[in-house]
Design a protein around this motif. Structure first.
Motif, PDB file in Angstrom:
ATOM      1  N   PRO A  83       0.825  -1.212   0.000  1.00  0.00           N
ATOM      2  CA  PRO A  83       0.000   0.000   0.000  1.00  0.00           C
ATOM      3  C   PRO A  83       0.861   1.263   0.000  1.00  0.00           C
ATOM      4  CG  PRO A  83       0.024  -0.987   2.170  1.00  0.00           C
ATOM      5  CD  PRO A  83       0.754  -1.938   1.265  1.00  0.00           C
ATOM      6  N   LEU A  84       0.246   2.334  -0.449  1.00  0.00           N
ATOM      7  CA  LEU A  84       0.916   3.637  -0.421  1.00  0.00           C
ATOM      8  C   LEU A  84       0.287   4.484   0.668  1.00  0.00           C
ATOM      9  CD1 LEU A  84       1.026   4.396  -4.228  1.00  0.00           C
ATOM     10  CD2 LEU A  84       2.840   3.474  -2.790  1.00  0.00           C
ATOM     11  N   ALA A  85       1.109   5.315   1.258  1.00  0.00           N
ATOM     12  CA  ALA A  85       0.563   6.229   2.253  1.00  0.00           C
ATOM     13  C   ALA A  85      -0.372   7.207   1.548  1.00  0.00           C
ATOM     14  CB  ALA A  85       1.683   6.992   2.934  1.00  0.00           C
ATOM     15  N   PRO A 107       5.653   9.722   3.436  1.00  0.00           N
ATOM     16  CA  PRO A 107       5.697   8.389   2.839  1.00  0.00           C
ATOM     17  C   PRO A 107       5.404   7.316   3.872  1.00  0.00           C
ATOM     18  CG  PRO A 107       7.906   9.149   3.311  1.00  0.00           C
ATOM     19  CD  PRO A 107       6.978  10.273   3.683  1.00  0.00           C
ATOM     20  N   LEU A 108       5.086   6.146   3.350  1.00  0.00           N
ATOM     21  CA  LEU A 108       4.973   4.975   4.211  1.00  0.00           C
ATOM     22  C   LEU A 108       6.373   4.624   4.693  1.00  0.00           C
ATOM     23  CD1 LEU A 108       2.622   2.944   4.864  1.00  0.00           C
ATOM     24  CD2 LEU A 108       3.560   1.535   3.059  1.00  0.00           C
TER      25      LEU A 108
ATOM     26  N   PHE B  45       8.778   3.486  -6.447  1.00  0.00           N
ATOM     27  CA  PHE B  45       8.859   3.646  -4.986  1.00  0.00           C
ATOM     28  C   PHE B  45      10.119   3.033  -4.378  1.00  0.00           C
ATOM     29  CE2 PHE B  45       4.328   3.406  -6.102  1.00  0.00           C
ATOM     30  CZ  PHE B  45       4.058   4.757  -5.981  1.00  0.00           C
ATOM     31  N   ASP B  49      10.154   7.866  -2.873  1.00  0.00           N
ATOM     32  CA  ASP B  49       9.001   7.439  -2.084  1.00  0.00           C
ATOM     33  C   ASP B  49       7.730   8.059  -2.662  1.00  0.00           C
ATOM     34  OD1 ASP B  49       8.728  10.061  -1.078  1.00  0.00           O
ATOM     35  OD2 ASP B  49       9.991   9.635   0.652  1.00  0.00           O
ATOM     36  N   GLU B  50       6.611   7.900  -1.948  1.00  0.00           N
ATOM     37  CA  GLU B  50       5.326   8.346  -2.488  1.00  0.00           C
ATOM     38  C   GLU B  50       5.228   9.863  -2.612  1.00  0.00           C
ATOM     39  OE1 GLU B  50       5.856   6.303   0.194  1.00  0.00           O
ATOM     40  OE2 GLU B  50       3.953   5.355   0.721  1.00  0.00           O
ATOM     41  N   THR B  51       6.112  10.576  -1.936  1.00  0.00           N
ATOM     42  CA  THR B  51       6.085  12.037  -2.058  1.00  0.00           C
ATOM     43  C   THR B  51       6.804  12.502  -3.318  1.00  0.00           C
ATOM     44  OG1 THR B  51       8.171  12.450  -0.909  1.00  0.00           O
ATOM     45  CG2 THR B  51       6.192  12.208   0.459  1.00  0.00           C
ATOM     46  N   ARG B  55      14.608   8.604  -1.931  1.00  0.00           N
ATOM     47  CA  ARG B  55      14.717   7.959  -0.629  1.00  0.00           C
ATOM     48  C   ARG B  55      16.023   8.375   0.044  1.00  0.00           C
ATOM     49  NH1 ARG B  55      10.935   4.586   0.895  1.00  0.00           N
ATOM     50  NH2 ARG B  55       9.522   3.705  -0.647  1.00  0.00           N
TER      51      ARG B  55
END
Lengths: 378, 92
Positions: A83-85, A107-108, B45, B49-51, B55
């Motif tokens: 899953p993604l945050a 982020p996760l 990812f 990362d998701e932002t 990393r």
């Protein structure tokens, strides 16, 4: 599928996953080759609804977290959906110091706990993660939905991480009702949902938060782990930063039971299927966070008589041992097997509910978690 | 037209799909990573990362200069020739 007569200890360590196997006597153990080598593995769990399937919460310090699955008891693994945050735009709790008014997407960080659903929901999995996030999969880990009612709970603005991070580490499903869920989060406490995660109520009444000015707040307790009783799903055993507690009313209130032990700090707790009304804890010194007596010890709580019993003699395993929140587990055999992994890589095994103990003859890396892949019922 | 770049990966990142040496056209580190992730979906990812940020323990070098802690994914690749994407010195 062939009948499964093997008992497997699933060990998550600071450097990978190990599967340790025996027969029902649980006298001789064989350690399989390491998987996820070099990765921090916070939890490994078998899915009893699908024999042979094992999930691992794999946290790579360079490249981030992954959910991995094996379909052959850990012989081979593959990455499945992670899953993604959620990119939250409000109620962010981490401040952007250069622009305090701006929302910050986080982020996760690490994956902490994977919980298979009830047998009545064979495709459902739950996943707890840092920063304080709960996810559910309805397709066996091919996709994940954030459970927003807890991830965006109004009290979140007051949540903060503990030393281990902002971890959601405990997920318990009432075996009578898949809509009744319980979770535990570091530095936040426990919550219950009666409607499948649509709404959540804090359940920390009676639990002390010795590190806060208000010693008994609604949330803010640092729960370390909780176990549900095998026969009475209204009863829970809790190891908290603020001591050891029991609840007999679905976590609506807690009573401290650890005071006779003196310092009742610790991280882990388990309650075996074969011995309802009993719970096992590894009491640690609150400062050093190791077994303070100078030797390895497991404490047995008997709820009916409200009594404690130490399971090991002082001379059995001298030393100072640390045990983390998922560091103890029991199997579903009778007498119960008890398994304890330490932060210095020892794996202690008792095949007879604590009467005798031995070490698995293998030096593991620091152990984060142990769980059990049980054999088929006879 | 975006420049053609030679991108080098270390052996750990190669486990997610890319070869040790890839050729990519891109005018920024972000677009370079977009192209590589489209080519090798398992890279998503892992580097960012998701932002969308790099990393913490991944380093991106543009013609030998580490941009990870400075301009990061917004680094322009105008005139660049070689990119190295490596895991950093960390761990224990």
């Amino acid at each position: 599928m062939a009948r499964n007569d093997r008992v497997r200890i699933l060990v998550g360590t600071r450097k990978g996953t190990y599967i340790v196997e025996s027969d029902r006597t649980r006298r001789r153990w064989k350690v399989a080759p390491v998987a996820h080598e070099g990765n921090e593995v916070y939890h490994v769990v078998a899915d009893p609804r699908h024999p042979g399937e094992v999930y691992a919460a794999v946290n790579n310090m360079f490249f981030g977290p992954e959910v991995q699955r094996s379909r052959n008891w850990g012989k081979t693994w593959s990455e499945i959906a992670t899953p993604l945050a959620p990119m939250r735009k409000e109620r962010e709790f981490q401040m952007n110091e250069s622009n305090p008014g701006a929302p910050v997407a986080r982020p996760l960080n690490n994956l902490w706990h994977i919980e298979p659903g009830l047998p009545s929901e064979p495709e459902t999995l739950y996943l707890g993660a840092d920063p304080h996030l709960l996810f559910r999969s309805r397709d066996r880990g091919s996709s994940w939905e954030p459970i927003e009612a807890i991830n965006q709970h109004p009290s979140r603005k007051d949540w903060s991480p503990g030393f281990g991070g902002a971890c959601l580490h405990t997920i318990i499903i009432d075996p009578r009702d898949s809509n009744r869920l319980y979770i535990g989060m570091s530095s936040v406490g426990t919550f219950r949902s009666e409607d499948g995660g649509k709404s959540w109520t804090p359940t920390n009444k009676g639990v002390e938060a010795p590190f806060l000015p208000n010693k008994f707040p609604e949330t803010g307790q640092c729960v370390h782990h909780v176990a549900i009783d095998a026969k009475d799903p209204d009863t829970f055993y809790r190891q908290d930063h603020g001591g050891i507690y029991v609840s007999h009313d679905r976590m609506s209130s807690w009573k401290r039971i650890g005071k006779p032990l003196g310092d009742d700090f610790g991280f882990c707790v388990t309650s075996p299927a074969a011995a309802p009304g009993k719970a096992y804890f590894v009491r640690l010194g609150g400062r050093a966070r190791t077994t303070g007596e100078g030797h390895f010890q497991v404490q047995e709580w008997t709820d009916k008589t409200r009594t404690w019993r130490k399971l090991l003699l002082a001379k059995a395993f001298p030393g100072h041992f640390g045990v983390q929140r998922e560091g103890i587990a029991t199997d579903n055999l009778a007498p119960a097997g008890i398994y304890v992994g330490t932060t210095t890589g020892q794996l202690f095994v008792s095949p007879d509910a604590g009467r005798s103990w031995k070490l698995v003859p293998f030096q593991f890396p620091a152990i984060h978690s142990v769980s059990v892949g049980n054999p088929d019922p006879r | 037209m975006a420049p053609s770049l030679e991108v080098h990966f270390d052996n750990w990142l190669r486990e997610y799909g890319p070869r040790g040496r890839e050729s990519v056209e891109a005018d920024s580190v972000a677009r370079l990573l977009d192209a590589l992730e489209a080519r090798y979906p398992r890279l998503r990812f892992k580097i960012r990362d998701e932002t969308g940020n790099l990393r913490r323990y991944v380093r991106v070098f543009v013609d030998g200069s580490d941009v990870s802690g400075t301009t990061g994914v917004s680094t322009s690749l105008d005139g660049a020739k070689t990119i190295d994407i490596l895991h950093s010195v960390a761990g224990g």
